[in-house]
Design an enzyme around this catalytic site. Structure first.
Site, PDB file in Angstrom:
ATOM      1  N   CYS A   1      25.975  18.359  67.722  1.00 35.58           N
ATOM      2  CA  CYS A   1      25.133  17.732  68.750  1.00 35.58           C
ATOM      3  C   CYS A   1      26.007  17.025  69.784  1.00 35.58           C
ATOM      4  O   CYS A   1      25.674  17.009  70.974  1.00 35.58           O
ATOM      5  CB  CYS A   1      24.176  16.742  68.115  1.00 35.58           C
ATOM      6  SG  CYS A   1      23.384  17.354  66.613  1.00 35.58           S
TER       7      CYS A   1
ATOM      8  N   ASP B   1      18.141  23.137  71.025  1.00 34.29           N
ATOM      9  CA  ASP B   1      18.233  21.926  71.835  1.00 34.29           C
ATOM     10  C   ASP B   1      18.859  22.202  73.197  1.00 34.29           C
ATOM     11  O   ASP B   1      19.745  23.035  73.332  1.00 34.29           O
ATOM     12  CB  ASP B   1      19.055  20.861  71.088  1.00 34.29           C
ATOM     13  CG  ASP B   1      18.313  20.359  69.851  1.00 34.29           C
ATOM     14  OD1 ASP B   1      17.186  20.804  69.646  1.00 34.29           O
ATOM     15  OD2 ASP B   1      18.872  19.525  69.127  1.00 34.29           O
TER      16      ASP B   1
ATOM     17  N   CYS C   1      19.817  25.647  67.273  1.00 30.58           N
ATOM     18  CA  CYS C   1      18.826  24.605  66.976  1.00 30.58           C
ATOM     19  C   CYS C   1      17.771  24.527  68.073  1.00 30.58           C
ATOM     20  O   CYS C   1      16.751  23.860  67.910  1.00 30.58           O
ATOM     21  CB  CYS C   1      19.510  23.254  66.810  1.00 30.58           C
ATOM     22  SG  CYS C   1      20.451  22.737  68.253  1.00 30.58           S
TER      23      CYS C   1
ATOM     24  N   CYS D   1      17.410  16.856  69.331  1.00 26.32           N
ATOM     25  CA  CYS D   1      17.362  15.973  68.167  1.00 26.32           C
ATOM     26  C   CYS D   1      17.839  14.571  68.531  1.00 26.32           C
ATOM     27  O   CYS D   1      18.421  14.343  69.595  1.00 26.32           O
ATOM     28  CB  CYS D   1      18.225  16.546  67.049  1.00 26.32           C
ATOM     29  SG  CYS D   1      19.982  16.359  67.355  1.00 26.32           S
TER      30      CYS D   1
HETATM   31 FE1  FES Z   1      20.884  20.700  67.877  1.00 24.19          FE
HETATM   32 FE2  FES Z   1      21.260  18.190  67.343  1.00 24.19          FE
HETATM   33  S1  FES Z   1      20.332  19.651  66.072  1.00 24.19           S
HETATM   34  S2  FES Z   1      21.806  19.252  69.131  1.00 24.19           S
END
Ligand code: FES
Length: 140
Positions: free
Chosen positions: A103, A36, A34, A59
């Site tokens: 997450c 992140d 993602c 996110c």
């Molecule tokens: Fe990657 Fe939430 S979508 S940590």
């Protein structure tokens, strides 16, 4: 997607956001899937985490879980902090939608990475702690 009130609260008003002047341990992990990234900084004195800060480029669920995770480890001993799993963080937030469970793993891993850094710098071994990976997307 429905988020609990607690998730929304920690997302809108994150606790412990920022960085420390002189952290004793820094952990930075990401999830390449993602994109992140989360960074956790710890201040440790006499085996107790007396301060903690985080920065999350990610996110809303990642921000809420890092906020809650830092709240849960603050003031705890290292052994107690090791019990703060992603499951404990999710429970404290009254749950996360299934697609957002990963997450919360980022929060657990970032805290472990910061503890690992602290242990390395001080020649300590923390029971149950393994070497962190930078991209948690690989091993989960
Ligand atoms: Fe990657 Fe939430 S979508 S940590």
């Amino acid at each position: 997607m429905k988020y609990s009130e607690k998730v929304m609260d920690h997302f809108m008003h994150p606790r412990n956001m920022g960085s420390l002047v002189q952290p004793d341990g820094v952990g930075r992990v990401g999830n390449a899937k993602c994109g992140d990234i989360m960074q956790v900084e710890l201040s440790v004195h006499d085996g107790v985490i007396d301060d903690v800060k985080f920065k999350t480029f990610g996110c809303g669920a990642a921000i809420a879980t890092s906020s809650m995770a830092t709240e849960l480890v603050k003031g705890k001993t290292i052994e107690e902090a090791m019990q703060v799993t992603n499951r404990a963080v999710m429970e404290a937030l009254d749950g996360l939608p299934p697609v957002k469970v990963h997450c919360s793993l980022l929060a657990e891993e970032a805290i472990h990475a910061a503890l690992w850094d602290y242990a390395q710098k001080n020649g300590l071994e923390i029971e149950g702690l393994r070497q962190p990976v930078e991209d948690i997307g690989h091993h989960h």
